[in-house]
Structure formats: C-alpha cells, structure tokens
Design a protein around this motif. Structure first.
Motif, PDB file in Angstrom:
ATOM      1  N   ASP A 169      55.073  -2.989 -15.951  1.00 18.48           N
ATOM      2  CA  ASP A 169      54.359  -2.056 -15.089  1.00 18.48           C
ATOM      3  C   ASP A 169      53.565  -1.104 -15.965  1.00 18.48           C
ATOM      4  O   ASP A 169      54.023  -0.714 -17.042  1.00 18.48           O
ATOM      5  CB  ASP A 169      55.311  -1.254 -14.195  1.00 18.48           C
ATOM      6  N   PHE A 172      58.133   3.042 -13.619  1.00 19.68           N
ATOM      7  CA  PHE A 172      58.389   1.872 -12.786  1.00 19.68           C
ATOM      8  C   PHE A 172      58.706   0.621 -13.603  1.00 19.68           C
ATOM      9  O   PHE A 172      58.655  -0.484 -13.096  1.00 19.68           O
ATOM     10  CB  PHE A 172      57.197   1.612 -11.856  1.00 19.68           C
ATOM     11  N   GLN A 173      59.048   0.796 -14.875  1.00 21.70           N
ATOM     12  CA  GLN A 173      59.339  -0.352 -15.722  1.00 21.70           C
ATOM     13  C   GLN A 173      60.812  -0.766 -15.661  1.00 21.70           C
ATOM     14  O   GLN A 173      61.209  -1.730 -16.283  1.00 21.70           O
ATOM     15  CB  GLN A 173      58.931  -0.062 -17.170  1.00 21.70           C
ATOM     16  N   LEU A 202      63.819  -1.786 -12.953  1.00 19.24           N
ATOM     17  CA  LEU A 202      64.149  -2.066 -11.561  1.00 19.24           C
ATOM     18  C   LEU A 202      65.412  -1.303 -11.182  1.00 19.24           C
ATOM     19  O   LEU A 202      66.157  -0.848 -12.046  1.00 19.24           O
ATOM     20  CB  LEU A 202      64.363  -3.566 -11.359  1.00 19.24           C
ATOM     21  N   GLU A 238      62.163  -9.532  -7.055  1.00 19.85           N
ATOM     22  CA  GLU A 238      62.099  -8.101  -6.793  1.00 19.85           C
ATOM     23  C   GLU A 238      61.140  -7.862  -5.640  1.00 19.85           C
ATOM     24  O   GLU A 238      60.585  -8.812  -5.089  1.00 19.85           O
ATOM     25  CB  GLU A 238      61.666  -7.354  -8.059  1.00 19.85           C
ATOM     26  N   ARG A 279      51.993  -6.539 -13.243  1.00 20.17           N
ATOM     27  CA  ARG A 279      53.330  -6.692 -12.680  1.00 20.17           C
ATOM     28  C   ARG A 279      53.395  -7.877 -11.724  1.00 20.17           C
ATOM     29  O   ARG A 279      54.350  -8.651 -11.735  1.00 20.17           O
ATOM     30  CB  ARG A 279      53.775  -5.416 -11.985  1.00 20.17           C
TER      31      ARG A 279
END
Length: 165
Positions: free
Chosen positions: A23, A28-29, A31, A55, A75
C-alpha cells in the motif's frame, strides 16, 4: 457471485499475527484480524475451505481480473482475487443450488408471537415510530398475521415448507 464478509471481530483474540500488504500509505500496509467470508455462486467449488490469503481488496481485485480492467493501484495488483474459490469445470456448466431439507412446522408455531423467542419489541417500536417503511395498507391490527400467511403460502409453493397441522 455473492461474497459475504463479516468484518467485526468483537474483540476476539487471533493467534495469527496480521500479515503485511502492499500500500502507498504506511498506515495501511498491515492487515487486521482475519475476516471470515463466504463465496456463493453456481461456479464456486462446493464445500471448499479456502486457505488462500484474501483481504477486502480481493473483491476489487476480482472485479478487475474478471472485467480485464487496469488495476486501480499497486495494492490491487498485489492482492489475490477469489479465483481460488472458483471451479473452472463449472464455468461452462453452472451448478444448481444446493438442496436444502424441507422445513416441517405447525402453523400455530409459525404464527406464535408470545414468549421471548418470538418477541421483537424493538421492531414493534420502530414500526410505531414510523422508522420502518410499512405501507399504509399494512398498518392494521391483523397485518402481521396477514404478512406471515403470505410468506407461509409462498414457502409452500416453493416447496420448502410443509405444514404438519
């Protein structure tokens, strides 16, 4: 293809550490906790429990792959789509829905409205306040029974309900 995800872990502990992903935004890298999902459709592998890392972006990745669209970002390019849930043999031979057992019930039980099992005061309150859009012709004392009888009739015609009264 119908994909149902339940993204509310409710504070449960997960023994598997959340993996990282691609990402542009560092926040947001990583999960989050694993999210259970169900993939439904005439091309889906029956009884499949899929161990592929999927995801939320997998849904976008699936649409991108299916319709040959350019990926929205890195992504989407790096995320697996739900192809691993699809049985290639079913693509030209969609499967019928799974057979479900017929429900057998007494009419009195289906129409019962007393007791905690059948009580929904919050719904009655929402209807009374006008929060639920009930058509004017359904706002009378016998509407609940009338609607229930229509649903019961429809279930019988579809062959999923047998009354045993």
């Amino acid at each position: 293809l119908l994909i149902i995800t339940y993204d509310e872990h409710g504070g449960f502990y997960d023994h598997v550490a959340p993996p990282t992903t691609v990402d542009d935004l560092p926040a947001f890298q990583r999960l989050g906790i694993r999210v259970p999902s169900i993939v439904i459709g005439p091309h889906v592998r029956r009884g499949c429990v899929n161990n592929t890392l999927l995801e939320h972006v997998s849904i976008i990745s699936t649409v991108t792959t299916r319709h040959a669209l350019p990926p929205m970002n890195d992504r989407v390019s790096a995320t697996a789509d739900v192809s691993s849930c699809i049985n290639a043999a079913y693509l030209d031979n969609p499967q019928p829905p799974a057979s479900l057992p017929k429900l057998k019930a007494r009419l009195a039980d289906l129409l019962a409205t007393n007791g905690p099992k059948h009580s929904h005061p919050e719904l009655r309150e929402m209807i009374a306040k006008g929060d639920l859009p009930i058509p004017a012709h359904r706002r009378h004392a016998g509407a609940g029974r009338e609607i229930a009888m229509e649903l019961i009739d429809r279930a019988q015609r579809l062959g999923v309900l047998t009354l045993i009264d």
